[in-house]
Design an enzyme around this catalytic site. Structure first.
Site, short mmCIF file in Angstrom:
data_model
loop_
_atom_site.label_atom_id
_atom_site.label_comp_id
_atom_site.label_asym_id
_atom_site.label_seq_id
_atom_site.Cartn_x
_atom_site.Cartn_y
_atom_site.Cartn_z
N VAL A 98 -7.65 -19.49 0.35
CA VAL A 98 -8.95 -20.12 0.05
C VAL A 98 -8.93 -20.55 -1.41
O VAL A 98 -8.73 -19.72 -2.31
CB VAL A 98 -10.13 -19.15 0.32
CG1 VAL A 98 -11.45 -19.83 -0.02
CG2 VAL A 98 -10.13 -18.67 1.76
N HIS A 102 -10.72 -15.75 -6.31
CA HIS A 102 -11.34 -14.52 -5.81
C HIS A 102 -10.46 -13.33 -6.16
O HIS A 102 -9.23 -13.43 -6.18
CB HIS A 102 -11.60 -14.58 -4.30
CG HIS A 102 -10.43 -15.05 -3.50
ND1 HIS A 102 -10.06 -16.37 -3.43
CD2 HIS A 102 -9.54 -14.36 -2.71
CE1 HIS A 102 -9.00 -16.49 -2.64
NE2 HIS A 102 -8.66 -15.28 -2.20
N HIS A 104 -9.57 -9.58 -4.95
CA HIS A 104 -9.68 -8.63 -3.83
C HIS A 104 -9.81 -7.22 -4.42
O HIS A 104 -9.00 -6.83 -5.27
CB HIS A 104 -8.40 -8.63 -2.98
CG HIS A 104 -8.09 -9.91 -2.27
ND1 HIS A 104 -8.30 -10.07 -0.92
CD2 HIS A 104 -7.56 -11.08 -2.71
CE1 HIS A 104 -7.90 -11.30 -0.55
NE2 HIS A 104 -7.44 -11.92 -1.62
P1 AMP Z 1 -6.43 -15.20 -0.08
O1 AMP Z 1 -5.33 -15.10 0.92
O2 AMP Z 1 -6.18 -14.41 -1.34
O3 AMP Z 1 -6.84 -16.63 -0.36
O4 AMP Z 1 -7.67 -14.46 0.57
C1 AMP Z 1 -8.68 -15.10 1.27
C2 AMP Z 1 -9.46 -14.00 1.93
O5 AMP Z 1 -10.70 -14.53 2.36
C3 AMP Z 1 -8.79 -13.39 3.15
O6 AMP Z 1 -8.60 -12.00 2.95
C4 AMP Z 1 -9.77 -13.69 4.28
O7 AMP Z 1 -9.84 -12.65 5.22
C5 AMP Z 1 -11.07 -13.87 3.53
N1 AMP Z 1 -12.07 -14.69 4.18
C6 AMP Z 1 -11.88 -15.92 4.74
N2 AMP Z 1 -13.06 -16.37 5.23
C7 AMP Z 1 -13.98 -15.42 4.97
C8 AMP Z 1 -15.38 -15.29 5.24
N3 AMP Z 1 -16.06 -16.26 5.88
N4 AMP Z 1 -16.02 -14.17 4.84
C9 AMP Z 1 -15.34 -13.20 4.22
N5 AMP Z 1 -14.03 -13.25 3.92
C10 AMP Z 1 -13.36 -14.34 4.31
#
Ligand code: AMP
Length: 116
Positions: A98, A102, A104
């Site tokens: 995404v 962010h 985690h």
């Molecule tokens: P990354 O791989 O670091 O970009 O992490 C993106 C994270 O966003 C993943 O752990 C997904 O599970 C999480 N994610 C994607 N869509 C949503 C959503 N609608 N609400 C909460 N988490 C999400």
């Protein structure tokens, strides 16, 4: 600078799609990851849509500091007194899916190192 796109996270900020929001202030918002990788898995994001950590600029230093202090605050609020892991995936090789910065927060179980 990566192109700034509308992402699912901007839509969460605007309340266009639901999320389990656990913290919010004028600069940041935190919500539970929809696909948790640990008993506690929370994402802390800036409201300003910086696509990746590598797009952050010197002028963002206060915001980046604020995000880390927000991690600390949210982790305390989530009861992670035994520790937790903070992860930022940056770009393709970093596993970022995404394109909205962010952090985690992963906790509630002991984690191994190094990651796979
Ligand atoms: P990354 O791989 O670091 O970009 O992490 C993106 C994270 O966003 C993943 O752990 C997904 O599970 C999480 N994610 C994607 N869509 C949503 C959503 N609608 N609400 C909460 N988490 C999400």
């Amino acid at each position: 600078m990566s192109e700034i796109q509308e992402t699912i996270f901007s839509r969460i900020i605007k309340r266009e799609i639901p999320a389990d929001i656990v913290y919010e202030d004028e600069l940041a918002i935190a919500f539970r990851d929809v696909n948790p990788q640990a008993p506690v898995h929370i994402l802390v994001i800036p409201k300003q849509p910086i696509p990746r950590l590598s797009d952050a600029e010197s002028s963002d230093h206060a915001l980046i500091g604020h995000l880390l202090l927000t991690v600390k605050r949210v982790a305390e609020q989530a009861g992670l007194s035994n520790g937790y892991r903070v992860v930022i995936n940056n770009g393709e090789d970093g596993g970022q899916t995404v394109n909205h910065l962010h952090l985690h927060i992963l906790g509630g179980r002991q984690m191994s190192w190094p990651p796979g």
